[in-house]
Design a protein around this motif. Sequence first.
Motif, short mmCIF file in Angstrom:
data_model
loop_
_atom_site.label_atom_id
_atom_site.label_comp_id
_atom_site.label_asym_id
_atom_site.label_seq_id
_atom_site.Cartn_x
_atom_site.Cartn_y
_atom_site.Cartn_z
N SER A 53 34.85 41.26 39.11
CA SER A 53 34.35 41.16 37.74
C SER A 53 35.24 40.27 36.88
O SER A 53 34.75 39.54 36.01
N TYR A 54 36.55 40.29 37.12
CA TYR A 54 37.45 39.36 36.42
C TYR A 54 37.19 37.91 36.86
O TYR A 54 37.22 36.99 36.05
N ALA A 55 36.93 37.74 38.17
CA ALA A 55 36.72 36.38 38.68
C ALA A 55 35.41 35.79 38.17
O ALA A 55 35.29 34.56 38.06
N LYS A 56 34.45 36.59 37.85
CA LYS A 56 33.18 36.08 37.32
C LYS A 56 33.36 35.49 35.92
O LYS A 56 32.76 34.47 35.59
N SER A 57 34.18 36.12 35.11
CA SER A 57 34.44 35.56 33.78
C SER A 57 35.30 34.30 33.86
O SER A 57 35.07 33.33 33.13
N ALA A 58 36.29 34.30 34.77
CA ALA A 58 37.10 33.11 35.08
C ALA A 58 37.81 32.53 33.85
O ALA A 58 37.96 31.32 33.72
N THR A 59 38.26 33.39 32.96
CA THR A 59 39.11 32.91 31.87
C THR A 59 40.55 32.80 32.36
O THR A 59 40.90 33.32 33.43
N LEU A 60 41.37 32.13 31.59
CA LEU A 60 42.76 31.93 32.00
C LEU A 60 43.50 33.26 32.11
O LEU A 60 44.29 33.47 33.04
N LYS A 61 43.21 34.15 31.19
CA LYS A 61 43.85 35.47 31.21
C LYS A 61 43.44 36.25 32.45
O LYS A 61 44.28 36.89 33.11
N ASP A 62 42.15 36.20 32.79
CA ASP A 62 41.66 36.94 33.97
C ASP A 62 42.20 36.34 35.26
O ASP A 62 42.54 37.07 36.20
N ILE A 63 42.29 35.03 35.34
CA ILE A 63 42.80 34.37 36.55
C ILE A 63 44.27 34.73 36.76
O ILE A 63 44.71 34.98 37.90
N ALA A 65 45.67 37.48 35.75
CA ALA A 65 45.71 38.90 36.15
C ALA A 65 45.38 39.04 37.63
O ALA A 65 46.00 39.85 38.34
N ILE A 66 44.40 38.26 38.13
CA ILE A 66 44.05 38.29 39.56
C ILE A 66 45.20 37.80 40.41
O ILE A 66 45.54 38.39 41.45
N ASP A 67 45.84 36.73 39.95
CA ASP A 67 46.96 36.17 40.72
C ASP A 67 48.14 37.13 40.75
O ASP A 67 48.88 37.18 41.74
N ALA A 68 48.32 37.92 39.71
CA ALA A 68 49.40 38.90 39.70
C ALA A 68 49.15 40.02 40.71
O ALA A 68 50.11 40.58 41.26
N ILE A 69 47.90 40.34 40.97
CA ILE A 69 47.58 41.40 41.93
C ILE A 69 47.60 40.86 43.36
O ILE A 69 48.24 41.43 44.25
N LEU A 70 46.91 39.74 43.60
CA LEU A 70 46.81 39.19 44.96
C LEU A 70 48.07 38.45 45.39
O LEU A 70 48.38 38.40 46.58
N GLN A 71 48.76 37.83 44.45
CA GLN A 71 50.00 37.08 44.73
C GLN A 71 49.75 35.96 45.75
O GLN A 71 50.53 35.73 46.66
#
Length: 213
Positions: A53-63, A65-71
């Motif tokens: 759901s974060y990747a669908k919005s694809a804002t800088l903040k969401d990206i 946040a995803i990178d912090a989890i997946l690394q």
Amino acid sequence: MRHAKLNKRLGRNYSQRRQLIRSLVRGLFISHSIKTTLIKAKQARRLADKIISYAKSATLKDIRAIDAILQDKALTRKLVSVLAPLSKNRSGGYTRIIRLGFRRGDGAQTAVLELTDIPEQKKKEKKLKDKKAAQAAVESPAEPVEGAVKQSDGRKTAQSKPSGKDEITPKPARQDGKPSPAKKPKLAKDIEKKNQPRQGKGIIGKFKRFFDK
């Protein structure tokens, strides 16, 4: 008392449990399906749906946040550009769980966690590669054989190479129709004569009588 604690402990402390769920989600996005226990699949599914759901919005903040989890920046890029657009018409249910049965040994219930929308790029690439290989095999002409001779119609025919060895001619059969006699085995006398040194050869052999005088 564990009031308001919705997550399962999974027999691990907080840091180990967080890293376990993170690795399960990374494996899900890499291979599109993973096999694990049912409880782990349910816990990983919650995080995977939130990340999509974060990747669908694809804002800088969401990206970020995803990178912090997946690394993993390459995996984040794949998630935003490939996997998320497949689920743009869905408002939820990005993953699904298929129960398999009980595991032998500890009796834990196993399940498969997979993405609902899986890209089909790999299948298309394999088909294209097979088609290209088949076309190349048909279009590529056969390699000319050494010593080929052109016929009148322009075709090439293979010419047999001359062999260095002489051809062996078969021995003529006997006229009476009887089989040729077998060779007799050599006797001990013949072998001794063969092993004896020959006389009359060389300078000493020629002038043997001269030295006897």
